[in-house]
Scaffold this active site. Sequence first.
Site, PDB file in Angstrom:
ATOM      1  N   HIS A  17       2.764 -47.624  31.789  1.00  0.00           N
ATOM      2  CA  HIS A  17       2.714 -47.926  33.218  1.00  0.00           C
ATOM      3  C   HIS A  17       1.703 -49.002  33.567  1.00  0.00           C
ATOM      4  O   HIS A  17       1.906 -49.773  34.491  1.00  0.00           O
ATOM      5  CB  HIS A  17       2.516 -46.649  34.030  1.00  0.00           C
ATOM      6  CG  HIS A  17       3.821 -45.935  34.199  1.00  0.00           C
ATOM      7  ND1 HIS A  17       4.242 -44.963  33.336  1.00  0.00           N
ATOM      8  CD2 HIS A  17       4.826 -46.142  35.077  1.00  0.00           C
ATOM      9  CE1 HIS A  17       5.453 -44.567  33.696  1.00  0.00           C
ATOM     10  NE2 HIS A  17       5.832 -45.262  34.747  1.00  0.00           N
ATOM     11  N   GLU A  36      17.849 -41.467  34.264  1.00  0.00           N
ATOM     12  CA  GLU A  36      16.877 -41.907  33.254  1.00  0.00           C
ATOM     13  C   GLU A  36      16.760 -40.929  32.096  1.00  0.00           C
ATOM     14  O   GLU A  36      15.964 -41.130  31.191  1.00  0.00           O
ATOM     15  CB  GLU A  36      15.511 -42.195  33.891  1.00  0.00           C
ATOM     16  CG  GLU A  36      14.926 -41.092  34.740  1.00  0.00           C
ATOM     17  CD  GLU A  36      13.594 -41.488  35.376  1.00  0.00           C
ATOM     18  OE1 GLU A  36      13.009 -42.520  35.005  1.00  0.00           O
ATOM     19  OE2 GLU A  36      13.123 -40.734  36.244  1.00  0.00           O
ATOM     20  N   ASP A  38      12.776 -45.223  31.091  1.00  0.00           N
ATOM     21  CA  ASP A  38      12.840 -43.905  30.463  1.00  0.00           C
ATOM     22  C   ASP A  38      14.160 -43.695  29.734  1.00  0.00           C
ATOM     23  O   ASP A  38      14.194 -43.083  28.673  1.00  0.00           O
ATOM     24  CB  ASP A  38      12.618 -42.805  31.509  1.00  0.00           C
ATOM     25  CG  ASP A  38      11.138 -42.615  31.781  1.00  0.00           C
ATOM     26  OD1 ASP A  38      10.376 -42.554  30.807  1.00  0.00           O
ATOM     27  OD2 ASP A  38      10.742 -42.563  32.962  1.00  0.00           O
ATOM     28  N   CYS A  52      16.355 -49.925  38.552  1.00  0.00           N
ATOM     29  CA  CYS A  52      14.993 -50.274  38.934  1.00  0.00           C
ATOM     30  C   CYS A  52      14.037 -50.271  37.738  1.00  0.00           C
ATOM     31  O   CYS A  52      12.836 -50.340  37.901  1.00  0.00           O
ATOM     32  CB  CYS A  52      14.483 -49.340  40.023  1.00  0.00           C
ATOM     33  SG  CYS A  52      14.461 -47.613  39.534  1.00  0.00           S
TER      34      CYS A  52
END
Length: 759
Positions: free
Chosen positions: A363, A604, A628, A675
């Site tokens: 992240h 995901e 993911d 996304c």
Amino acid sequence: MLNTLRKIVQEVNAAKDLKTALGIIVQRVRAAMGTQVCSVYLLDPESQRFVLMATEGLNKRAIGKVSMAPNEGLVGLVGTREEPLNLEHASEHPRYRYFAETGEERYASFLGAPIIHHRRVMGVLVVQQKERRQFDEGEEAFLVTMSAQLAGVIAHAEATGSIRGLGRQGKGIQEAKFVGVPGSPGAAVGTAVVVLPPADLDVVPDKQVDDVDAELKLFSDALESVRDDMRSLSQKMAAQLRPEERALFDVYLMMLEDAALGNEVVKVIRTGQWAQGALRQVVKEHVNRFELMDDAYLRERASDVRDLGRRLLAYLQKAHKQALVYPDNCILVSEELSPSMLGEVPEGKLVGLVSVQGSGNSHVAIFARAMGIPTVMGVVDLPYSKVDGIQLIVDGYHGEVYTNPSEIMRKQYAEVVEEERQLARGLDALRALPCETPDGHRMPLWVNTGLLADVRRAQERGAEGVGLYRTEVPFMGKERFPSEKEQLAIYREQLEAFHPLPVTMRSLDIGGDKALSYFPIKEENPFLGWRGIRVTLDHPEIFLVQARAMLKASEGLNNLRILLPMISGIQELEEALHLIHRAWGEVRDEGTDVPLPPIGVMIEVPAAVYQIHELARQVDFLSVGSNDLTQYLLAVDRNNPRVADLYDFLHPAVLQALCKIVEGGHAEGKPVTICGEMAGDPACALLLMAMGFDGLSMNATNLPKVKWLLRQVSMEKAKELLAQAMSIDNPQVIRSTLQLALRKLGLERIINPASDIQG
Ligand code: PEP
Ligand code: MG
């Protein structure tokens, strides 16, 4: 045996350089196996010969001099066959070769094991015996285990060797390149500032200082503070502890005495080392000594010393942080960068990021891309503790870091930085133009947000909506869960900033590599654990407060969409929908008149791909979380640099899954957007458009590049490329095919202005 192995590896790990490490290996292995000779040969990448690097038993003068080609001698044989070789009568083997320099004619028996790291043969570990001796299976297994364990340590020591031990703080030493994985595209030239996680002694770097007195003062202040803490802790706990238990505090106080640990640290500071480095050195020596002891009670004392060290370090770090001045063109370097570290550098000074741990899908890398800061992740061999204050180049395109770059290199990269600046200026002109292909296909481009800065950047770049607002980001900056009112204010700001464009707010997605300091989740396997919707369904109070805040924030604006992360089955979705309806009922009962917003589910988890029809029927839209989805489909931890080269969203399995999702969603009449980071990769964006995605949501930095590319390539051409990509079974070949196609169209340079630099 296990204990011996553990001790040797521990000692080798603590060695200060490769030479010392190899010296320990040969000494300890020889003793453990009761042989007369133990030697390490390492493969020199330049000459492609196995060179004797350390020995115990052979003539030490042969070190560095004796070497053999892979097709020479028994060592060469072990290296090329990549298998152990166990010979009672070595000299009778046809590959036996005699080296007079080593004096080895006296040795009859030979056992060798290859040292292999990440499929690469690094060298050979050998033991030899004067008398004829058939090493048994157990001994062979020991040597193989030993060399497998040592391979990583040797590889690391070798890779860091280029910067080791040279010059003060690494200054004035030659250029060296360290390879990691791309984190965020772009290039930067600047000065390294090493940031440390709080109170972690293991990662404290060495640093030479001129003002020794100032460091001594810092240390004596820290000592005094810890002494005070100990005394008051001891008093506070007096009633709850037995006298013998309270004695621990006296032991601590004794260790702090000037004559003990404190004095040793002072001595090291006097050599010019800063207080934190001196403390690390002394504590580490003590801990190592305790840990090697056979007595379990004494071994346990290692943790007391470590605890004391941590307490002292916390005070030293506090004082250091208050005095730290960030240089211009600052490049933050850390063992493990965290999103919170990014905020510490004053605005305008941060130009690059380097993390030893993590990969391009961590992240922190996602945030770096959103902020447009060139980043390299997973530079596992970078001796980061030695780079504070030196010049660095960060090449976020290739995932490379240069320490002490030459003038030529600096100039080359300065040109790339300038070219990026000009390109960005050129792309600004696209702001008001639609994202439309030459043959008239409209592709909505949305933005992912979370950081405050994202809002302004998204607006400057002409985003048509927010496809993913990561609500966990504002949660991360707090010291407790934000209240409903606080959340309402944060969400309102976001909704207002983009109004009337839609804003897709995702319910809290914590776990994995996103931690809240006030709600720690400690798990062995966090990406397969308590993550995303699993946490919030188990804590409906958190989910309900968040949903209520979102709904209230949308009053009068009506541009809210709610997105649910990590859904792996219908039941989770139904429970979440139930809670949203409950929250909606509550806010309306309280007098807030809002319509129920569109609700979507993130695809995901592979299970969701196979239930795409059932899921799509229950919601208003689908949004693919390809970050993911890739990690779970390929079983590759997105955060682990060791397997970073296996993580590839152009893997045929991922591409097929994406096609299946679009088909499934459309068959149920629901729009499908994406996304994940893949949407912001210009070449991938072409494929996604061809697959039929209804919108792409990405970081604001990449949005203009994607828009620019889609405006150059027709839908017809994109479909051709997709058909070509889907016929290839290898992710790397798919990527090269796309790159080649872009190059043929003359479009490659905008995506990678550093494409000419071959590191
Ligand atoms: C994803 O997984 O693709 C995604 C967008 O969510 P995150 O990266 O926050 O896990
Ligand atoms: Mg995700």
